[in-house]
Each structure stands twice: as structure tokens, then as C-alpha cells.
Design an enzyme around this catalytic site. Sequence first.
Site, PDB file in Angstrom:
ATOM      1  N   ASP A   1       0.392  -2.599   9.925  1.00  0.00           N
ATOM      2  CA  ASP A   1       0.424  -3.513   8.769  1.00  0.00           C
ATOM      3  C   ASP A   1      -0.089  -4.904   9.121  1.00  0.00           C
ATOM      4  O   ASP A   1       0.678  -5.817   9.427  1.00  0.00           O
ATOM      5  CB  ASP A   1       1.840  -3.610   8.185  1.00  0.00           C
TER       6      ASP A   1
ATOM      7  N   ALA B   1       0.826  -1.205   0.000  1.00  0.00           N
ATOM      8  CA  ALA B   1       0.000   0.000   0.000  1.00  0.00           C
ATOM      9  C   ALA B   1       0.862   1.257   0.000  1.00  0.00           C
ATOM     10  O   ALA B   1       2.061   1.209   0.281  1.00  0.00           O
ATOM     11  CB  ALA B   1      -0.919   0.007   1.224  1.00  0.00           C
TER      12      ALA B   1
ATOM     13  N   VAL C   1      -0.016   7.912  13.706  1.00  0.00           N
ATOM     14  CA  VAL C   1       0.804   7.650  14.897  1.00  0.00           C
ATOM     15  C   VAL C   1       1.935   8.675  14.913  1.00  0.00           C
ATOM     16  O   VAL C   1       2.726   8.752  13.970  1.00  0.00           O
ATOM     17  CB  VAL C   1       1.374   6.222  14.880  1.00  0.00           C
TER      18      VAL C   1
ATOM     19  N   VAL D   1       0.731   5.105   1.774  1.00  0.00           N
ATOM     20  CA  VAL D   1       0.075   5.814   2.866  1.00  0.00           C
ATOM     21  C   VAL D   1       0.291   7.319   2.698  1.00  0.00           C
ATOM     22  O   VAL D   1       1.407   7.777   2.450  1.00  0.00           O
ATOM     23  CB  VAL D   1       0.624   5.354   4.229  1.00  0.00           C
TER      24      VAL D   1
ATOM     25  N   ASP E   1       3.481 -11.231  10.243  1.00  0.00           N
ATOM     26  CA  ASP E   1       4.611 -10.620   9.534  1.00  0.00           C
ATOM     27  C   ASP E   1       5.271  -9.567  10.417  1.00  0.00           C
ATOM     28  O   ASP E   1       5.739  -8.545   9.944  1.00  0.00           O
ATOM     29  CB  ASP E   1       4.133  -9.997   8.222  1.00  0.00           C
TER      30      ASP E   1
END
Length: 286
Positions: free
Chosen positions: A185, A29, A124, A31, A168
Site C-alpha cells: 500500500d 482499492a 505475497v 484486491v 502511512d
Amino acid sequence: MKTPKRIEPLVEDGLVDVVLRQLMSGKEATVYVVQCGDEIRCAKVYKEANQRGFHQAVHYTEGRKVKNSRSQRAMEKGSRYGRKEQESAWQRTEVDALYKLAAAGVRVPLPFGFYEGVLLMELVADEEGMPAPRLNDLSLTREQALEFHAMLIRQVVLMLCAGIIHGDLSEFNILVDAHGPVIIDLPQAVDAAANNNAPRMLDRDVENLANYFGQFAPELLTTQYAKEIWAIYQTGELLPDTPLTGKFSVSHKAADVYSVMREITTAQDDHEAKLRYQQIKRAEGR
């Protein structure tokens, strides 16, 4: 910056005011930092399957089900519609995991909604309000490594108590904000109860943590938290605050095969006696 095409519907619907900048682009992805009213948030835009470096390996997706039976059948057949539904399910895995883990007290970004392949979630931030760094970008003291490792092991336990294994986990998908590590993730999150690979996934996640923090605190390299945690989990006694030692010993005591076989034989004899009794009663009834 110019609004990415995939985020345009969110702008049109008033969910996002403006895209400020790209934060990162990873294997699954891209972000972006976005303005949503008075809040600064993240918009995670999932890449198409043919653009991702991380693929839907069967050992991650085992045990996953979708509520729509038609979609489930299409996914199993591998039809065009099924592949589309599988892609959607892959993305929804992270969304569902974030909501579930946040409710369980796990330190993950708070989700604010999922719209057509775009996940809107908390940014975050560090103590200065800037995007928090990844764990692998930090240089740690031995004391910090021990503290962060202990915090993350507790997060792993919290996740497992919620029925989820990251799958992961490493220093590359952990952020560090003003209060410590935050796990990110989760599209490959594993259902601990439904996936036969769950123990191996947990072991790898925990081993990754030991190997990374072991650079700063070598004593962590010999710990066996994964095996200890899984053994307690299998008994049904794992709690968020279960005391852990990092040690695990395998029992080498020989199985009492004779006693087991004796119990099986006794059960069979009882069952056969019951059948004979029922046959006698039926015969008397005639």
C-alpha cells in the site's frame, strides 16, 4: 466468480485468465486473486476518488510532478481534466514506487504492470502458499517482535536511500510471508527530497512500528530511530547497511553567532574590495 468490470479489459487482452476471488477491500482499492497462465497473482483495482476513504492530502502530494506540462497545469488549476490527471498520478505513485523499491531490494510485492487503474502484482504468500496474513493478525513473541522490528527499520532505511518514505506505514499494511515482513500500500508514498513534510512522515511511520511492536517488546517504545535515520540522511551519509542504535541526542550547544557574523562581514568586505578594484581597472582602461 464473476469478473469485475474493471478487470474485463485485462481478461480480453490475455493478461488475466480468470478472477478466482476477492482478497480484500480497503479504503483505496479492492484486491482480487487472479490466475495468469501458471501464476497466481493479485489485481489491485483502485477506487474512484469519491469512493475512497483516504484522500489526496496536500502534505502527501507536495513535491510530486508529472512529466506532461499540460497535465501539470491542469492539475494546478483543478479543472475536470486536471482532476482526472491527478487521480491517475495518485495511482501511478504506487506503481512507480513499487518498481523503484523492488529494484532497491525493499521487500514489496513485485509489480507486473498497470492497466487503466488496475495494478497487476505478485501475490505475497505464506509457507503453505496461501495469501500472507497482515502483521496485525499475528500474535508475536518478544523475540519475533524484536526481529520483525529490526527487519522493518532496515526496510525503512532502504526506502529512504531510494528517496521514498511510505507515509502511512503501520501493522495494517505489512504482510508477513515465509521470510518475514513485506510492505504494501504505497499510493501516498512521499518524495523524501521534495516534500517538506518528509521528516514528520518518517517519524510517524517509525513511531507506528515502535508502538505496535512495543506491545510485545516494551523496550522498543523508547527508541528514536526516525530522528537518528533522518539526521544521518541529511548528511548524505545514509547507506542501506548504516549501523543504527535507536538513540538520538539533540545538541544544546549555543551557536557561535559572533564567528558566523564575522565570516559574513569578511565575505562582504572581500566582495566590496573586488568591486572597487574592478571599477579602478575600468577607469584606467578609459
